[in-house]
Design an enzyme around this catalytic site. Structure first.
Site, PDB file in Angstrom:
ATOM      1  N   LYS A  90      23.617  -8.350   6.295  1.00 37.26           N
ATOM      2  CA  LYS A  90      24.573  -7.331   5.864  1.00 37.26           C
ATOM      3  C   LYS A  90      24.307  -6.071   6.692  1.00 37.26           C
ATOM      4  O   LYS A  90      23.393  -5.300   6.400  1.00 37.26           O
ATOM      5  CB  LYS A  90      24.416  -7.013   4.375  1.00 37.26           C
ATOM      6  CG  LYS A  90      24.529  -8.258   3.442  1.00 37.26           C
ATOM      7  CD  LYS A  90      23.188  -8.777   3.089  1.00 37.26           C
ATOM      8  CE  LYS A  90      23.104  -9.779   1.975  1.00 37.26           C
ATOM      9  NZ  LYS A  90      24.172 -10.560   1.540  1.00 37.26           N
TER      10      LYS A  90
ATOM     11  N   ASP B  53       0.811  -1.226   0.000  1.00 44.29           N
ATOM     12  CA  ASP B  53       0.000   0.000   0.000  1.00 44.29           C
ATOM     13  C   ASP B  53       0.841   1.270   0.000  1.00 44.29           C
ATOM     14  O   ASP B  53       0.367   2.335   0.400  1.00 44.29           O
ATOM     15  CB  ASP B  53      -0.947   0.022   1.208  1.00 44.29           C
ATOM     16  CG  ASP B  53      -2.041  -1.030   1.109  1.00 44.29           C
ATOM     17  OD1 ASP B  53      -2.256  -1.544  -0.012  1.00 44.29           O
ATOM     18  OD2 ASP B  53      -2.667  -1.344   2.134  1.00 44.29           O
TER      19      ASP B  53
END
Length: 496
Positions: free
Chosen positions: A416, A232
């Site tokens: 990461k 959305d």
């Protein structure tokens, strides 16, 4: 009349020599990274025939002229939108960012056009179950759109449930689109899921398709490595997690289950993530470009109501940093180097693939030498033999400088993350290697917030609890031939 003998062998030798010399000239002219240039020169001199073919296919980051034209058109579209709708809105977040990080934010903003925004909220999701549960809940609650862009989609286990949930969203009228990397998700594209999704009205696109014709115009190993879910245009996810169930994914690789992390975001930064998704979709072909521009034009009356001062989700200042080989600027590389040099107390990095070049190596070792507590958390086992050996070649230099190296033994640590002191986090899809810095399409979040940084630091400490440290004495006691193997592979590290 005497038959004229054409010395084909000699002609072919001359042509091959000319082609090799032409490639050498292009390497010297085109390659900006010294290590990369040196690696290619070694290949061209030692294996001329193979080297010429390899360089023509893989030597330069070519994404194609048509793609570049579409990217320019999309950038123009975004520029006109920003000029029309953002000109009168206060987007200055200078006071929300500590002075020593403002220059780092400017490096990324100047290169990408996406600056830091305020009023964001972020939730750190540190297990696969947490990630999938949150995604499922948001997709089930979607009312307008559901956008997915992933390097790998592996439709097994819980991912089948997630894809079925996207189908259910489409069936109740939600606009859904899936963009998956053509190579990373080749199993997905060869399955029946693509037709199943399209039958439900979901757009499914392959990013950077490969094939003989594509190879003539684009470099085939440049990949879209981003991981994005947007619901959305109000909720965004990104991080290290591909759409895979670790109970099934790469179980024969001998590295254990993959360990990932994602950030669930709300606030104005989600609009930047949405822009990255639509830009990636648009540049794939002319039809996508026209469709995306038409679709976004229909939102011009709605989006101003969603802009920063009206999208108050929290108090986090954050910045979306997309990076790609066609940007011209080495934005994520420069951001990482700048952040490391800004550290005064502590740096902690988690990455599955660690293959630095000289400037990154110098930044880390110099930080340790000036008293910064520098810790690298790497998986004890990785799924790439070449990366494993190349990475280990750097351990002696790092350990000698005082950098701590911790090997995670709870699976393949795929997260990461980088935290600097207590107030800056870099989080996303970027590995600490040249492929992520210069070749892949990646996405990162720079977070200028103590609370979120503290949460990432706590997670990094959890990883350390399942890790063992490498000692310089123990490393030196290994058989000497290991050093020869690792340093030989290291010569090719700029190309890994």
């Amino acid at each position: 009349m005497n038959n004229i003998q054409i010395p084909w062998g000699q002609i072919l030798l001359y042509l091959h020599t000319a082609a090799a010399l032409a490639c050498v000239v292009r390497v010297l002219y085109k390659q900006r990274n010294t290590g990369t240039a040196f690696a290619w020169l070694i290949i061209l001199f030692m294996f001329p025939l193979f080297g010429v073919i390899a360089y023509l296919m893989l030597g330069e980051p070519r994404l194609g002229l048509a793609r570049a034209k579409r990217a320019a058109e999309m950038n123009r579209f975004y520029g006109e939108f920003a000029e029309r709708y953002l000109a009168d809105i206060d987007l200055d977040v200078t006071n929300d960012i500590r002075p020593r990080y403002r220059g780092i934010a400017k490096v990324a903003a100047d290169a990408t056009g996406l600056g830091a925004t305020r009023n964001n909220a972020m939730t750190l999701l540190s297990t696969t179950d947490e990630i999938v549960d949150a995604m499922l809940a948001d997709i089930r609650a979607a009312e307008q759109s559901c956008l997915l862009a992933f390097y790998i989609i592996d439709p097994q286990g819980r991912i089948e449930t997630l894809l079925n949930t996207v189908i259910e969203a489409a069936e109740r009228g939600v606009d859904c689109a899936v963009l998956a990397d053509a190579v990373g998700s080749h199993g997905f594209f060869n399955s029946g899921w693509v037709e199943k999704l399209r039958a439900a009205g979901i757009e499914v696109h392959a990013a950077l398709p490969v094939g003989p014709m594509h190879t003539l115009f684009t470099r085939s190993d440049l990949r879209n490595h981003r991981k994005i879910l947007i619901v959305d245009k109000k909720i965004g996810y990104t991080g290290s997690y591909n759409l895979v169930d670790p109970r099934f994914f790469k179980q024969n690789s001998g590295v254990g289950e993959w360990v990932d992390v994602m950030m669930r975001c709300t606030g104005p930064m989600v609009l930047e993530m949405t822009a990255v998704f639509y830009a990636d979709l648009a540049v794939e072909n002319d039809g996508n470009l026209a469709s995306v521009q038409q679709y976004l034009s229909g939102y011009t009356e709605i989006i101003p109501a969603m802009l920063p001062d009206k999208m108050r989700a929290g108090n986090v200042a954050a910045q979306v940093i997309p990076s790609a080989p066609d940007q011209g600027e080495r934005v994520i590389y420069e951001t990482i180097i700048s952040a490391i040099y800004s550290a005064t107390r502590k740096i902690v990095i988690t990455t599955p693939y660690f293959v630095p070049d000289d400037p990154l190596l110098m930044a880390l070792t110099t930080a340790a030498k000036r008293g910064v507590d520098v810790t690298l958390i790497l998986p004890a086992k990785v799924d790439s033999l070449m990366v494993r050996y190349a990475s280990r070649a750097y351990y002696p230099m790092l350990l000698k400088a005082g950098v701590k190296i911790a090997l995670f033994e709870g699976g393949l640590l795929h997260a990461k993350t980088m935290t600097i002191d207590e107030g800056y986090t870099l989080f996303g899809t970027v590995n600490m290697d040249m492929r992520s810095f210069f070749l892949n399409l990646e996405i990162s979040l720079a977070v200028y917030d103590k609370t979120i940084t503290g949460q990432v630091i706590d997670l990094q400490q959890q990883y350390l609890g399942s890790s063992r440290y490498v000692s310089i004495k123990g490393w030196q006691q290994r058989a000497r031939w290991w050093g020869l193997v690792e340093n030989t592979v290291r010569l090719m590290s700029p190309l890994l």
